[in-house]
Motif scaffolding. Structure first.
Motif, PDB file in Angstrom:
ATOM      1  N   VAL A 100       0.909  -1.320   0.075  1.00  0.00           N
ATOM      2  CA  VAL A 100      -0.161   0.059  -0.156  1.00  0.00           C
ATOM      3  C   VAL A 100       0.776   1.240   0.241  1.00  0.00           C
ATOM      4  N   GLU A 111       0.934   3.921  -3.169  1.00  0.00           N
ATOM      5  CA  GLU A 111       0.455   5.401  -2.639  1.00  0.00           C
ATOM      6  C   GLU A 111       1.626   6.355  -3.141  1.00  0.00           C
ATOM      7  N   TYR A 156      -4.818   5.413  -5.972  1.00  0.00           N
ATOM      8  CA  TYR A 156      -5.755   5.119  -5.079  1.00  0.00           C
ATOM      9  C   TYR A 156      -5.811   3.669  -4.332  1.00  0.00           C
ATOM     10  N   VAL A 157      -5.636   3.352  -3.214  1.00  0.00           N
ATOM     11  CA  VAL A 157      -5.607   2.191  -2.671  1.00  0.00           C
ATOM     12  C   VAL A 157      -6.749   1.757  -1.746  1.00  0.00           C
ATOM     13  N   ILE A 158      -7.412   0.726  -1.952  1.00  0.00           N
ATOM     14  CA  ILE A 158      -8.511   0.371  -0.768  1.00  0.00           C
ATOM     15  C   ILE A 158      -8.047  -1.136  -0.234  1.00  0.00           C
ATOM     16  N   SER A 159      -8.047  -1.399   1.056  1.00  0.00           N
ATOM     17  CA  SER A 159      -7.896  -2.721   1.312  1.00  0.00           C
ATOM     18  C   SER A 159      -9.546  -3.284   1.476  1.00  0.00           C
ATOM     19  N   VAL A 160      -9.693  -4.588   0.862  1.00  0.00           N
ATOM     20  CA  VAL A 160     -10.972  -5.021   0.819  1.00  0.00           C
ATOM     21  C   VAL A 160     -11.118  -6.437   1.921  1.00  0.00           C
ATOM     22  N   LEU A 186      -6.609  -6.204  -2.433  1.00  0.00           N
ATOM     23  CA  LEU A 186      -6.375  -4.755  -2.609  1.00  0.00           C
ATOM     24  C   LEU A 186      -7.097  -4.084  -4.002  1.00  0.00           C
ATOM     25  N   CYS A 225      -6.485  -5.045  -9.240  1.00  0.00           N
ATOM     26  CA  CYS A 225      -7.148  -5.810  -8.038  1.00  0.00           C
ATOM     27  C   CYS A 225      -5.710  -6.625  -7.715  1.00  0.00           C
TER      28      CYS A 225
END
Length: 142
Positions: A11, A15, A20-24, A50, A60
């Motif tokens: 991450v 970044e 743009y990074v989201i942890s799922v 991710l 992904c």
């Protein structure tokens, strides 16, 4: 290295590239609301760890604790593609593989990595970046 430690490193790396990074989170979670126990459903089984947007492209990333585990994942998927069947213990891997297929069909990129170096290798191979980390040379085991 623990997968969570790897995730934090990946991450931070992504970044630093302006992604743009989201942890799922996937699976189920038990919660108590107004005295009642309820199941909260998170992302479906097989969803990558991710969700990343880099240069307008959705990527992904399924993270594995190390490169050996990522390679094992790829071998299981390869055998599944050849035979169409798998051992019951490999069902989570196949769920991830099927999810990756859906992502790819929808125009995204889905990758499996066991290190920050592998993430960079994938980004280089897809043309997002020039190499920044020194390229590792893998020597054959004797």
């Amino acid at each position: 290295m623990k997968e969570k430690t790897l995730q934090n490193s990946v991450v931070a790396y992504l970044e630093s590239l302006g992604a743009y990074v989201i942890s799922v989170k996937s699976g189920k979670l038990m919660a108590v609301y107004s005295g009642k126990v309820r199941m909260i459903h998170l992302a479906p089984a097989g969803t990558p760890d991710l969700f990343v947007i880099l240069e307008g492209i959705p990527i992904c990333i399924e993270l594995k604790k190390d490169e050996k585990t990522a390679d094992q994942w790829k071998r299981v998927v390869s055998r599944y593609r050849e035979s169409g069947s798998t051992a019951k213990s490999n069902i989570p891997i196949i769920q991830q593989y099927e999810c990756h297929n859906e992502i790819t069909r929808a125009g995204g990129i889905a990758i499996v990595c066991g290190s920050v170096q592998e993430v960079e290798d994938e980004l280089v191979s897809h043309g997002f970046i020039q190499r920044t980390l020194p390229k590792r040379v893998k020597y054959p085991v004797r």
